[in-house]
Scaffold this active site. Structure first.
Site, PDB file in Angstrom:
ATOM      1  N   TYR A   2      -5.542  -9.692  -7.789  1.00  0.00           N
ATOM      2  CA  TYR A   2      -4.593  -8.802  -7.104  1.00  0.00           C
ATOM      3  C   TYR A   2      -3.728  -9.517  -6.070  1.00  0.00           C
ATOM      4  O   TYR A   2      -2.619  -9.071  -5.787  1.00  0.00           O
ATOM      5  CB  TYR A   2      -5.355  -7.653  -6.449  1.00  0.00           C
ATOM      6  CG  TYR A   2      -5.662  -6.549  -7.423  1.00  0.00           C
ATOM      7  CD1 TYR A   2      -4.766  -5.510  -7.621  1.00  0.00           C
ATOM      8  CD2 TYR A   2      -6.826  -6.575  -8.184  1.00  0.00           C
ATOM      9  CE1 TYR A   2      -5.021  -4.505  -8.534  1.00  0.00           C
ATOM     10  CE2 TYR A   2      -7.092  -5.578  -9.107  1.00  0.00           C
ATOM     11  CZ  TYR A   2      -6.183  -4.543  -9.275  1.00  0.00           C
ATOM     12  OH  TYR A   2      -6.433  -3.552 -10.192  1.00  0.00           O
TER      13      TYR A   2
ATOM     14  N   VAL B  56      -1.760  -7.385   2.536  1.00  0.00           N
ATOM     15  CA  VAL B  56      -0.927  -6.453   1.762  1.00  0.00           C
ATOM     16  C   VAL B  56      -1.709  -5.225   1.316  1.00  0.00           C
ATOM     17  O   VAL B  56      -2.924  -5.256   1.164  1.00  0.00           O
ATOM     18  CB  VAL B  56      -0.333  -7.150   0.519  1.00  0.00           C
ATOM     19  CG1 VAL B  56       0.594  -8.266   0.946  1.00  0.00           C
ATOM     20  CG2 VAL B  56      -1.429  -7.681  -0.383  1.00  0.00           C
TER      21      VAL B  56
ATOM     22  N   CYS C 235     -11.993  -3.964   0.773  1.00  0.00           N
ATOM     23  CA  CYS C 235     -11.710  -4.752   1.980  1.00  0.00           C
ATOM     24  C   CYS C 235     -12.349  -4.133   3.206  1.00  0.00           C
ATOM     25  O   CYS C 235     -13.210  -4.729   3.841  1.00  0.00           O
ATOM     26  CB  CYS C 235     -10.206  -4.838   2.173  1.00  0.00           C
ATOM     27  SG  CYS C 235      -9.365  -5.358   0.672  1.00  0.00           S
TER      28      CYS C 235
ATOM     29  N   LYS D  41      -7.958 -11.735  10.269  1.00  0.00           N
ATOM     30  CA  LYS D  41      -8.035 -10.890   9.064  1.00  0.00           C
ATOM     31  C   LYS D  41      -9.196  -9.891   9.168  1.00  0.00           C
ATOM     32  O   LYS D  41      -9.049  -8.698   8.876  1.00  0.00           O
ATOM     33  CB  LYS D  41      -8.219 -11.792   7.828  1.00  0.00           C
ATOM     34  CG  LYS D  41      -8.527 -11.062   6.556  1.00  0.00           C
ATOM     35  CD  LYS D  41      -7.343 -10.309   6.050  1.00  0.00           C
ATOM     36  CE  LYS D  41      -7.737  -9.323   4.987  1.00  0.00           C
ATOM     37  NZ  LYS D  41      -6.618  -8.618   4.422  1.00  0.00           N
TER      38      LYS D  41
HETATM   39  N1  SAJ Z   1      -9.148   6.116   4.984  1.00  0.00           N
HETATM   40  C1  SAJ Z   1      -9.613   7.235   5.670  1.00  0.00           C
HETATM   41  N2  SAJ Z   1      -8.870   7.734   6.704  1.00  0.00           N
HETATM   42  C2  SAJ Z   1      -7.682   7.171   7.072  1.00  0.00           C
HETATM   43  C3  SAJ Z   1      -7.213   6.027   6.388  1.00  0.00           C
HETATM   44  C4  SAJ Z   1      -7.973   5.513   5.339  1.00  0.00           C
HETATM   45  O1  SAJ Z   1     -10.688   7.770   5.356  1.00  0.00           O
HETATM   46  O2  SAJ Z   1      -7.068   7.705   7.998  1.00  0.00           O
HETATM   47  C5  SAJ Z   1      -9.948   5.550   3.864  1.00  0.00           C
HETATM   48  C6  SAJ Z   1      -9.213   5.583   2.519  1.00  0.00           C
HETATM   49  O3  SAJ Z   1      -9.342   6.828   1.888  1.00  0.00           O
HETATM   50  C7  SAJ Z   1      -9.933   4.462   1.778  1.00  0.00           C
HETATM   51  C8  SAJ Z   1     -10.272   3.464   2.883  1.00  0.00           C
HETATM   52  O4  SAJ Z   1     -10.165   4.177   4.107  1.00  0.00           O
HETATM   53  O5  SAJ Z   1     -11.135   4.939   1.197  1.00  0.00           O
HETATM   54  C9  SAJ Z   1      -9.378   2.240   2.937  1.00  0.00           C
HETATM   55  O6  SAJ Z   1      -8.008   2.596   2.713  1.00  0.00           O
HETATM   56  P1  SAJ Z   1      -6.799   1.930   3.511  1.00  0.00           P
HETATM   57  O7  SAJ Z   1      -5.545   2.520   3.019  1.00  0.00           O
HETATM   58  O8  SAJ Z   1      -7.061   2.035   4.975  1.00  0.00           O
HETATM   59  O9  SAJ Z   1      -6.879   0.380   3.191  1.00  0.00           O
HETATM   60  P2  SAJ Z   1      -6.938  -0.575   1.881  1.00  0.00           P
HETATM   61  O10 SAJ Z   1      -8.390  -0.896   1.645  1.00  0.00           O
HETATM   62  O11 SAJ Z   1      -6.156  -0.068   0.732  1.00  0.00           O
HETATM   63  O12 SAJ Z   1      -6.154  -1.873   2.452  1.00  0.00           O
HETATM   64  C10 SAJ Z   1      -6.573  -2.483   3.665  1.00  0.00           C
HETATM   65  C11 SAJ Z   1      -5.345  -2.689   4.576  1.00  0.00           C
HETATM   66  N3  SAJ Z   1      -5.776  -3.081   5.902  1.00  0.00           N
HETATM   67  C12 SAJ Z   1      -5.357  -2.411   7.033  1.00  0.00           C
HETATM   68  O13 SAJ Z   1      -4.630  -1.441   6.987  1.00  0.00           O
HETATM   69  C13 SAJ Z   1      -5.820  -2.956   8.345  1.00  0.00           C
HETATM   70  C14 SAJ Z   1      -4.429  -3.758   3.990  1.00  0.00           C
HETATM   71  O14 SAJ Z   1      -3.348  -4.056   4.854  1.00  0.00           O
HETATM   72  C15 SAJ Z   1      -5.241  -5.043   3.728  1.00  0.00           C
HETATM   73  O15 SAJ Z   1      -4.433  -6.072   3.155  1.00  0.00           O
HETATM   74  C16 SAJ Z   1      -6.332  -4.695   2.744  1.00  0.00           C
HETATM   75  O16 SAJ Z   1      -7.201  -3.730   3.369  1.00  0.00           O
HETATM   76  C17 SAJ Z   1      -7.076  -5.979   2.404  1.00  0.00           C
HETATM   77  O17 SAJ Z   1      -6.851  -6.536   1.306  1.00  0.00           O
HETATM   78  O18 SAJ Z   1      -7.817  -6.505   3.264  1.00  0.00           O
END
Ligand code: SAJ
Length: 421
Positions: A12, A160, A265, A211
């Site tokens: 990815y 990302v 992540c 990170k």
């Molecule tokens: N979630 C909640 N409540 C929220 C936001 C998210 O329950 O208010 C949950 C989502 O449903 C999901 C999980 O958290 O199950 C993670 O979702 P996400 O959108 O927060 O993050 P990822 O895992 O898609 O991507 C994250 C991102 N990191 C941050 O926002 C700090 C992205 O920028 C990173 O590049 C990625 O991890 C990574 O590869 O590390």
């Protein structure tokens, strides 16, 4: 300085990154252990789902700038983007990085730059340099020769968001942490090829921690929201209203509670901090525990609703109960079910012996792993009509569009604030 690049790991992150370099007319050799991925890419196609990437890969491969192979070849710079999962007991598994080091060591040459991109515990870049030094005693590495090293080594994480990878790789700021000043400068020059965001210099350990900090920050904030949802449930307060009111304060910005935290992540990276500093990382650990507990709490809510239904139907048993689970993906509007708390909830409910209608508009069939578990993929309308209990697990746009219909159901548990829309 950099004409030929090698990307180790074409997943990815690795594939889009390799492709962006290729689109700027660098010769890129992509290396992966997965023969299917290598073959698919060499045909100009992709083996993962990511918007815009297919066109870019097709152009890069057919233009002769991107080529995939199973075995590393000499290059000016090597970038490593392989998985760093965790093992039993939340211990980081660095074996993919160790394998990448073993694979590239024989083709390293004086003047090369090696960059680790995989999310890693603090100290992994130094460990990588150590593995490389052991495999190539004829070359000098930063831990031995500093700025004068034959091979420079840096850590440069990605940040990302899946679904926006191509856009964010280009526009996000990037932290560049060399083991030496020279490694940092070389890495900045390299990423400048396609990155339009700022390239911010630091050292390797700080970049590694940066990170992990970003994802832990989000995990801790989601844990606060999830804890609030439990508190509000106990106190009979609508948590969604509460959060929207509190967020009107100019310095308060609470995230959204949900079915738990999924993905590859945020649910993993904080453990890398806890593993290194178990005594100090108390909030980080607690946030993980709170977020991991949330799906269990959701299952308890569903069980209570089922008990309510059964109490009104004395002749019925568990096998007669039907539960509709709305959403299986790990977050809204994606098709990715891996490490999804919603899947965990659906499986647990099915294991109680009742029938589960899973409504997931972003997939066409259940993954093999979920087949035969008592979960059936259903359309929203039929699932709602048949279900005794409905549980909203993911706030997909298509559910928001149907919210009026969904909320008509007599036994509906909303763990994502769909009804607050
Ligand atoms: N979630 C909640 N409540 C929220 C936001 C998210 O329950 O208010 C949950 C989502 O449903 C999901 C999980 O958290 O199950 C993670 O979702 P996400 O959108 O927060 O993050 P990822 O895992 O898609 O991507 C994250 C991102 N990191 C941050 O926002 C700090 C992205 O920028 C990173 O590049 C990625 O991890 C990574 O590869 O590390």
């Amino acid at each position: 300085m950099f004409e030929t690049l090698s990307m180790i790991g074409l997943g990815y992150i690795g594939l889009p990154t390799a492709t962006l370099f290729a689109s700027r007319r660098k010769k890129v050799i992509g290396v992966d252990v997965n023969a299917y991925a290598v073959d698919t890419i060499n045909q100009g196609r992709i083996h993962i789902v990511e918007p815009e990437l297919d066109m870019l890969v097709q152009a890069a491969v057919h233009g002769g700038y991107l080529r995939a192979t199973l075995t590393p070849e000499p290059a000016d710079a090597f970038l490593i983007a392989v998985p760093t999962p965790f093992l039993e007991g939340n211990k980081p598994d660095l074996s993919y990085i160790a394998d990448a080091a073993k694979a590239i060591a024989p083709v390293l040459a004086k003047g090369n730059l090696v960059i680790l991109e995989s999310t890693s515990p603090v100290g992994t870049t130094e460990q990588l340099a150590q593995w490389l030094a052991e495999a190539r005693p004829d070359l000098r590495f930063p831990q031995q020769a500093g700025e004068e090293a034959d091979i420079q080594v840096a850590y440069c994480p990605e940040r990302v968001l899946p679904g926006r990878v191509v856009h964010e790789l280009v526009s996000n700021d990037r932290v560049i942490g060399g083991m030496t000043q020279k490694a940092t400068e070389m890495s900045i020059e390299l990423y400048r090829v396609f990155v339009e965001g700022a390239l911010v210099p630091t050292n390797a350990r700080t970049a590694e921690m940066c990170k992990l900090t970003e994802n832990s920050f989000r995990d801790v904030n989601i844990a606060f929201a999830n804890e609030l949802s439990l508190i509000c449930d106990r106190l009979n307060i609508n948590v969604w209203e509460l959060i929207s009111l509190a967020n009107r304060h100019p310095r308060v910005n609470i995230l959204q509670p949900g079915a738990g935290v999924g993905g590859h992540c945020i649910a993993v990276d904080p453990w890398f901090i806890v593993d290194k500093t178990p005594e100090e990382a108390r909030i980080v650990r607690l946030a993980r525990e709170i977020n991991d507990y949330k799906p269990e709490w959701v299952v308890e809510k569903v069980k209570a609703a089922i008990a309510g239904v059964l109490s009104l139907r004395p002749d019925a048993c568990m096998a007669d109960i039907k539960v509709a689970c709305l959403g299986l993906a790990f977050k809204p509007d994606i098709d990715d079910l891996r490490e999804s708390p919603a899947v965990g909830v659906a499986k647990k409910i099915a294991s109680l012996g009742c029938k589960v209608h899973a409504v997931e508009p972003n997939i066409k069939e259940l993954p093999a792993k979920l087949q035969g578990t008592g979960i059936e993929l259903s359309a929203l309308g039929s699932a709602m009509a048949d279900a005794d209990v409905v549980c909203v697990l993911v706030k997909h746009c298509s559910f928001i569009e149907q919210v009026t219909e969904i909320r008509k159901h007599a036994q509906c548990i909303d763990v994502v604030g769909l009804f607050a829309e």
